[in-house]
Design an enzyme around this catalytic site. Structure first.
Site, PDB file in Angstrom:
ATOM      1  N   THR A   1      13.124 133.092  57.325  1.00  0.00           N
ATOM      2  CA  THR A   1      13.678 134.429  57.058  1.00  0.00           C
ATOM      3  C   THR A   1      14.006 135.153  58.364  1.00  0.00           C
ATOM      4  O   THR A   1      14.639 136.206  58.330  1.00  0.00           O
ATOM      5  CB  THR A   1      12.709 135.298  56.219  1.00  0.00           C
ATOM      6  OG1 THR A   1      11.459 135.421  56.905  1.00  0.00           O
ATOM      7  CG2 THR A   1      12.482 134.691  54.838  1.00  0.00           C
TER       8      THR A   1
ATOM      9  N   GLY B   1      -6.703 128.497  65.736  1.00  0.00           N
ATOM     10  CA  GLY B   1      -7.156 127.337  66.518  1.00  0.00           C
ATOM     11  C   GLY B   1      -6.536 127.346  67.907  1.00  0.00           C
ATOM     12  O   GLY B   1      -7.206 127.047  68.912  1.00  0.00           O
TER      13      GLY B   1
ATOM     14  N   TYR C   1       1.720 136.533  48.365  1.00  0.00           N
ATOM     15  CA  TYR C   1       1.673 137.240  49.660  1.00  0.00           C
ATOM     16  C   TYR C   1       0.326 137.925  49.842  1.00  0.00           C
ATOM     17  O   TYR C   1      -0.335 137.761  50.864  1.00  0.00           O
ATOM     18  CB  TYR C   1       2.808 138.266  49.692  1.00  0.00           C
ATOM     19  CG  TYR C   1       2.957 139.021  50.989  1.00  0.00           C
ATOM     20  CD1 TYR C   1       3.379 138.372  52.145  1.00  0.00           C
ATOM     21  CD2 TYR C   1       2.706 140.389  51.055  1.00  0.00           C
ATOM     22  CE1 TYR C   1       3.546 139.075  53.334  1.00  0.00           C
ATOM     23  CE2 TYR C   1       2.879 141.095  52.241  1.00  0.00           C
ATOM     24  CZ  TYR C   1       3.300 140.441  53.377  1.00  0.00           C
ATOM     25  OH  TYR C   1       3.475 141.144  54.550  1.00  0.00           O
TER      26      TYR C   1
ATOM     27  N   TYR D   1     -13.386 133.252  62.199  1.00  0.00           N
ATOM     28  CA  TYR D   1     -13.237 132.767  63.591  1.00  0.00           C
ATOM     29  C   TYR D   1     -13.910 133.737  64.559  1.00  0.00           C
ATOM     30  O   TYR D   1     -14.498 133.315  65.556  1.00  0.00           O
ATOM     31  CB  TYR D   1     -11.757 132.592  63.959  1.00  0.00           C
ATOM     32  CG  TYR D   1     -11.300 131.157  63.796  1.00  0.00           C
ATOM     33  CD1 TYR D   1     -11.237 130.574  62.537  1.00  0.00           C
ATOM     34  CD2 TYR D   1     -10.963 130.383  64.899  1.00  0.00           C
ATOM     35  CE1 TYR D   1     -10.845 129.261  62.380  1.00  0.00           C
ATOM     36  CE2 TYR D   1     -10.569 129.065  64.752  1.00  0.00           C
ATOM     37  CZ  TYR D   1     -10.512 128.510  63.496  1.00  0.00           C
ATOM     38  OH  TYR D   1     -10.128 127.199  63.345  1.00  0.00           O
TER      39      TYR D   1
ATOM     40  N   ASP E   1       7.501 125.203  62.721  1.00  0.00           N
ATOM     41  CA  ASP E   1       6.815 125.758  61.552  1.00  0.00           C
ATOM     42  C   ASP E   1       5.325 125.835  61.903  1.00  0.00           C
ATOM     43  O   ASP E   1       4.691 124.805  62.143  1.00  0.00           O
ATOM     44  CB  ASP E   1       7.060 124.817  60.364  1.00  0.00           C
ATOM     45  CG  ASP E   1       6.410 125.318  59.088  1.00  0.00           C
ATOM     46  OD1 ASP E   1       5.469 126.128  59.167  1.00  0.00           O
ATOM     47  OD2 ASP E   1       6.835 124.870  58.011  1.00  0.00           O
TER      48      ASP E   1
END
Ligand code: UDP
Length: 308
Positions: free
Chosen positions: A35, A102, A145, A159, A56
């Protein structure tokens, strides 16, 4: 700093890229252009501090060299986009957030998540403070979403707690300005495009549902302040000026000098009835408040749509 922005070819990501380059930082944009658009960053390719990787972020992300900040802004972000791309929306919020976290951990970088007022769903509390847990339909059309972003917040906090990495979570309320896509389906680009073409403005439902619209430069300033802070918990950034969708349509008709009328269309499923940020935290902890008045921001956006 060397700053990575996922979704940096999108509306918000490209304004963030401009901001950090203007501050003298280096910026790397990753975008799969689902988009986003190269048009939003075409002016940056001649800047030696800028680089672009077409990838991606739901796959493994490889970025050579040091990074000081990872800003995860990649996601379809309008209701019609997530209706067209429900699975990529879930994947970028879930798998993409995991990969970006990560990477931040590996590089010792601060991680920022672009979260959303949609985590509050169709809120039963107005305005919405960060402490409100929300009212989300997990299996509705917006669930792809809302739940992806809620998962992303949970992953970000995990995390932070488990790996000790510094994180920032910005809950972004409706934002508008230049570089929104004309056809992204949201109220501001729809109404401006319709008004400029003399077509009826498509107000969904009775138009009594409310939103609170923040001009993009105010949002970018708030995000930069949050990044520089040491707040590891979610912070709302948005403009508390609340208005109904019908009022928004009338203002855009007036500012464009259009002869368009309003044409009602059915209300989409789960469309939140109210939305307004409680920004006491951003005011107190960041010294931030929005400065661009609605009509000024809309005029600038109308000028962009006229010229784009
Ligand atoms: N909306 C509308 N007409 C349109 C597009 C949107 O009445 O052509 C309404 C929509 O139903 C919602 C509000 O405007 O109540 C804001 O919609 P938008 O898609 O901009 O953002 P979100 O729903 O994600 O806040």
């Amino acid at each position: 700093m060397r700053v990575l922005i996922t979704g940096g070819a999108g509306f918000l990501g490209s304004h963030l890229a401009d901001h950090f380059l203007a501050q003298g930082h280096k910026v790397i944009v990753i975008d799969n252009l689902l988009t986003g658009s190269l048009d939003n960053i075409a002016h940056l390719f001649q800047n030696p501090g800028f680089s672009f990787i077409k990838a991606d972020v739901t796959n493994y992300i490889h970025v050579p060299g040091k990074l000081d900040a990872v800003l995860h802004f990649a996601s379809p972000a309008s209701p019609i986009d997530y209706a067209h791309f429900p699975i990529p929306t879930l994947k970028v919020g879930a798998l993409g957030t995991h990969k970006a976290l990560g990477l931040a951990k590996d590089k010792g970088a601060v991680f920022m998540l672009a979260s959303t007022s949609e985590v509050y769903g169709d809120p039963l509390v107005n305005p919405q403070p960060e402490s409100y847990w929300g009212n989300v339909n997990p299996i509705g059309p917006r669930g792809v979403y809302d739940e992806a972003k809620r998962f992303a917040e949970a992953m970000t906090m995990a995390y932070h707690r488990f790996h000790g990495i510094p994180v920032r979570i910005v809950r972004i309320f409706n934002t508008y300005g230049p570089r929104m896509r004309r056809n992204d389906g949201r109220a501001v680009p729809n109404f401006i495009t319709q008004a400029l073409k003399g077509r009826p403005l498509t107000v969904y439902g009775r138009g009594t549902q409310t939103r609170s619209l923040c001009y993009v430069s105010d949002l970018v300033r708030g995000i930069a302040l949050l990044l520089a802070s040491d707040i590891n918990a979610p912070v709302n950034i948005g403009n508390p000026h609340e208005l109904t969708v019908a009022q928004l349509a009338r203002i855009i008709i007036r500012l464009t000098g259009s002869r368009s009328r309003v044409a009602r269309q059915p209300l989409p499923a789960d469309d939140p009835q109210v939305r307004r940020p409680d920004i006491r935290q951003a005011r107190a902890a960041l010294g931030w408040k929005p400065e661009v008045a609605l009509e000024d921001g809309l005029r600038r956006t109308i000028d962009y749509f006229k010229s784009a």
